[in-house]
Design a protein around this motif. Structure first.
Motif, PDB file in Angstrom:
ATOM      1  N   UNK A 179       0.827  -1.214   0.000  1.00  0.00           N
ATOM      2  CA  UNK A 179       0.000   0.000   0.000  1.00  0.00           C
ATOM      3  C   UNK A 179       0.859   1.261   0.000  1.00  0.00           C
ATOM      4  N   UNK A 180       1.908   1.252   0.820  1.00  0.00           N
ATOM      5  CA  UNK A 180       2.761   2.440   0.906  1.00  0.00           C
ATOM      6  C   UNK A 180       3.405   2.747  -0.446  1.00  0.00           C
ATOM      7  N   UNK A 181       3.947   1.720  -1.096  1.00  0.00           N
ATOM      8  CA  UNK A 181       4.584   1.938  -2.391  1.00  0.00           C
ATOM      9  C   UNK A 181       3.565   2.324  -3.454  1.00  0.00           C
ATOM     10  N   UNK A 182       2.395   1.671  -3.428  1.00  0.00           N
ATOM     11  CA  UNK A 182       1.374   1.980  -4.429  1.00  0.00           C
ATOM     12  C   UNK A 182       0.903   3.422  -4.315  1.00  0.00           C
ATOM     13  N   UNK A 183       0.662   3.878  -3.087  1.00  0.00           N
ATOM     14  CA  UNK A 183       0.213   5.251  -2.893  1.00  0.00           C
ATOM     15  C   UNK A 183       1.317   6.231  -3.268  1.00  0.00           C
ATOM     16  N   UNK A 184       2.562   5.884  -2.941  1.00  0.00           N
ATOM     17  CA  UNK A 184       3.682   6.751  -3.332  1.00  0.00           C
ATOM     18  C   UNK A 184       3.774   6.864  -4.846  1.00  0.00           C
ATOM     19  N   UNK A 185       3.565   5.760  -5.537  1.00  0.00           N
ATOM     20  CA  UNK A 185       3.599   5.769  -7.002  1.00  0.00           C
ATOM     21  C   UNK A 185       2.484   6.660  -7.551  1.00  0.00           C
ATOM     22  N   UNK A 186       1.297   6.543  -6.968  1.00  0.00           N
ATOM     23  CA  UNK A 186       0.181   7.391  -7.422  1.00  0.00           C
ATOM     24  C   UNK A 186       0.537   8.864  -7.249  1.00  0.00           C
ATOM     25  N   UNK A 187       1.051   9.203  -6.072  1.00  0.00           N
ATOM     26  CA  UNK A 187       1.326  10.613  -5.785  1.00  0.00           C
ATOM     27  C   UNK A 187       2.490  11.187  -6.560  1.00  0.00           C
ATOM     28  N   UNK A 188       3.513  10.366  -6.813  1.00  0.00           N
ATOM     29  CA  UNK A 188       4.724  10.889  -7.439  1.00  0.00           C
ATOM     30  C   UNK A 188       4.754  10.701  -8.954  1.00  0.00           C
ATOM     31  N   UNK A 189       4.220   9.581  -9.442  1.00  0.00           N
ATOM     32  CA  UNK A 189       4.300   9.275 -10.878  1.00  0.00           C
ATOM     33  C   UNK A 189       3.107   9.823 -11.640  1.00  0.00           C
ATOM     34  N   UNK A 190       1.937   9.786 -11.026  1.00  0.00           N
ATOM     35  CA  UNK A 190       0.718  10.156 -11.749  1.00  0.00           C
ATOM     36  C   UNK A 190       0.171  11.520 -11.340  1.00  0.00           C
ATOM     37  N   UNK A 191       1.030  12.380 -10.840  1.00  0.00           N
ATOM     38  CA  UNK A 191       0.649  13.762 -10.550  1.00  0.00           C
ATOM     39  C   UNK A 191       1.320  14.685 -11.569  1.00  0.00           C
ATOM     40  N   UNK A 192       0.575  15.682 -12.073  1.00  0.00           N
ATOM     41  CA  UNK A 192       1.096  16.563 -13.115  1.00  0.00           C
ATOM     42  C   UNK A 192       0.729  18.021 -12.807  1.00  0.00           C
ATOM     43  N   UNK A 193       1.445  18.952 -13.492  1.00  0.00           N
ATOM     44  CA  UNK A 193       1.131  20.383 -13.430  1.00  0.00           C
ATOM     45  C   UNK A 193       1.026  20.874 -11.992  1.00  0.00           C
TER      46      UNK A 193
END
Length: 617
Positions: A179-193
């Motif tokens: 969960x920690x890695x998945x949420x980190x990926x969402x926040x860091x990889x799939x955030x823009x602008x």
């Protein structure tokens, strides 16, 4: 009493039936069943003649305005970026709880599931990328990294061994990393602008949460206010709020319940019992709140809403894929679909299982007691149920309504079915081939109560037997809480009470010496007198104090001092601790009702109900 609630009336039966349904839904298997039903409803709705209403519903614009602050999103985004923040906040709370007082507190016990969790993220992502290659489809590698914890535990309750608590703890620890890695990926990889000013406000909110924890703020309201501000700042900044939710949960303090705070709350409740006034009632509520960490209170408040409302609404909003027009056939020929299926079903199984066995072989740690290789393989297979996190990342990577998004969603749903079926098959095979019918600690008392070394209160031939493994520094053992008096008052001569020692020396440094002192007093026929005295003096259990208690009880102090050093007396304590190990007792107090380990709360009312069930059975 109104007609609607009168016992035996149709209305009363309806209310009782509703409570029964809600009770079943709150179980892990019930919550998983609810998600399955909601997912099927979403699929049927999206593929029905009324599919237009499904699409229109989630595109309904909803605005929030507070003064000059405005937030405009459609209903789909309010669910994914709003409601789901509560889900991820709850995950953060659970991780902090595990780090503070749970499985992750003992780093040596956590190494194996931590390594397995890391491999369970990396291997699925690599398999997905190997299947889809490059291009736009490669953006979806994050779809396969997450495991839906609620679905995983629900599926385990349905298809796993009847007793699987140790495997459940192992999988929960593993999903902490997931969960920690998945949420980190969402926040860091799939955030823009990203917007700088709101981002700075979000950082300030995290600092405020840290300060609240440092100042030991026990009220939950300040935390909730800051988390709401943090959510608004992250949405405005362009960072996916799931990361903020997880980070906020990690900053809410968790700690073990302290006995003196419980006793303070009891004193306040006695004041209310004697003077039931509003001001006193408010003091009682505050005292009760102070006795439990704000982390645990927030978890208790949010867990039901998350399982019964938030995640099902998310499933309804995201699982509705229109399979008409040949999409299902196209999906079965799509590398994206099969990348998701293979990443989740094969990647999770291979990554988690191989990493677990390798970590054990390399000496990094051991599997939990009662968990065999078949249980590890079955749990790893069930970890391929991605669902919640997977559907969320699909919307971020592709847009759920795009062709790639719909193909990936088909892959997630197909993987969910295949992972559950594979887990079921592995558990059945493990039971037949390796005899792994459980994945839990023993539940039967060994040796049986009443052996020569046991200390017994009550009639030797009483029909009911309650055995307690205790620690004289344990603040919640039966004698310390007074619970034994309630049991004795209820059952009288029908109950015999047996105590055995389980000194927890890692947390209670004087527990072993106190247990030896009780046995030394037992040599002079005064075990129970010393037992009661030790519990009444839990803050003074040094050797000098023990000698003073012997004198206070009128014992032969010289003989008592000799017995404190006698290996045969220490052996009595060790045999009792060995009994705890083979019987599945790992903490204090642990109770056995007529020879079977009691699970759940151990207050007097709960134990009375358990003993009454044993009497009827």
């Amino acid at each position: 009493m109104t007609r609607a609630s009168r016992p035996g009336s149709p209305g009363g039966a309806g209310v009782a039936s509703l409570h029964g349904v809600l009770g079943r839904l709150r179980t892990e298997s019930g919550a998983a069943g609810l998600l399955v039903v909601v997912t099927l409803v979403a699929l049927l709705w999206a593929n029905s003649p009324w599919s237009g209403s499904y699409t229109a519903l989630w595109h309904t614009p909803v605005s929030l305005r507070v003064g000059d602050l405005t937030l405009d999103m459609d209903l789909h985004h309010w669910v994914n970026d709003g409601l789901m923040v509560i889900f991820f906040f709850l995950i953060g709370l659970e991780v902090r709880q595990e780090l503070a007082v749970g499985a992750l507190r003992d780093r040596s016990r956590a190494r194996v599931p931590l390594v397995a969790g890391l491999a369970g993220v990396l291997v699925p992502a690599l398999i997905y990328l190997a299947v889809v290659g490059g291009g736009e489809a490669a953006r979806g590698w994050g779809v396969v990294v997450g495991t839906d914890t609620a679905f995983l535990l629900g599926a385990l309750a349905i298809v796993g061994p009847a007793l699987s608590n140790q495997l459940r703890i192992f999988l929960l620890t593993l999903t902490v990393v997931d969960d920690f890695l998945a949420v980190s990926i969402i926040g860091l990889v799939y955030s823009e602008d990203l917007e700088v000013v709101p981002l700075l406000v979000a950082v300030g909110c995290l600092g405020a949460l840290w300060l609240l924890a440092r100042t030991r703020q026990w009220r939950s309201a300040p935390y909730v206010v800051v988390v709401v501000l943090l959510w608004y700042a992250t949405v405005t900044a362009g960072v996916h709020p799931s990361l903020a939710g997880m980070a906020a949960g990690l900053l809410v303090p968790a700690y073990a319940t302290q006995r003196h705070k419980v006793e303070a709350a009891r004193t306040l409740f006695r004041d209310y019992w004697q003077s039931p006034q509003a001001g006193v009632e408010r003091s009682v509520r505050r005292g009760l709140a102070r006795s439990i960490s704000v982390n645990e209170r927030l978890q208790e408040s949010l867990r039901g809403a998350s399982a019964l409302v938030i995640v099902p609404v998310f499933a309804l909003a995201n699982a509705g894929v229109d399979l008409r027009g040949g999409l299902l056939g196209e999906s079965l020929g799509s590398t994206v679909t099969w990348g998701v299926v293979l990443g989740l079903v094969v990647g999770k199984l291979v990554g988690i299982a191989l990493a677990t066995f390798a970590a054990v072989r390399l000496g990094l740690g051991q599997l939990p007691e009662g968990v065999g290789r078949g249980s590890v393989l079955g749990g790893a297979a069930l970890s391929g149920i991605g669902f919640t996190v997977s559907l969320l990342i699909i919307g971020l990577a592709f847009d759920s309504a795009s062709d790639l998004g719909r193909e990936a969603t088909v892959g997630v749903l197909l993987a969910m079915v295949l992972a559950a079926a594979l887990g079921w098959a592995i558990f059945r095979l493990a039971a037949r081939r390796w005899g792994e019918t459980t994945a839990d600690l023993p539940t039967t008392l060994e040796p049986a109560a009443g052996s020569g070394a046991d200390h017994v209160r009550g009639e030797p031939d009483a029909p009911l037997t309650l055995v307690e493994f205790l620690d004289f520094e344990c603040p919640f053992c039966a004698r310390a809480t007074g619970m034994w008096r309630d049991l004795h008052a209820h059952f009288g001569a029908d109950l015999r009470y047996v105590v055995r020692h389980l000194p927890l020396e890692d947390v209670h440094p004087h527990a072993w010496g106190a247990a030896v002192a009780a046995e030394a007093a037992g040599r002079q026929g005064r075990f129970w007198e010393m037992h009661d005295l030790l519990f009444s003096r839990q803050d003074a259990l040094e050797t000098s104090s023990l000698l003073g208690y012997a004198d206070e009880l009128g014992l032969d102090v010289e003989q008592f001092a000799f017995d404190l050093e006698d290996p045969d007396v220490a052996d009595l304590v060790q045999r009792s601790a060995d009994s705890a190990r083979v019987s599945g007792a790992r903490g204090t107090p642990t109770f056995f009702v007529n020879g079977h380990r009691h699970r759940g709360p151990h207050d007097a009312r709960t134990l009375i109900e358990a003993l009454e069930r044993a009497r009827r059975g």
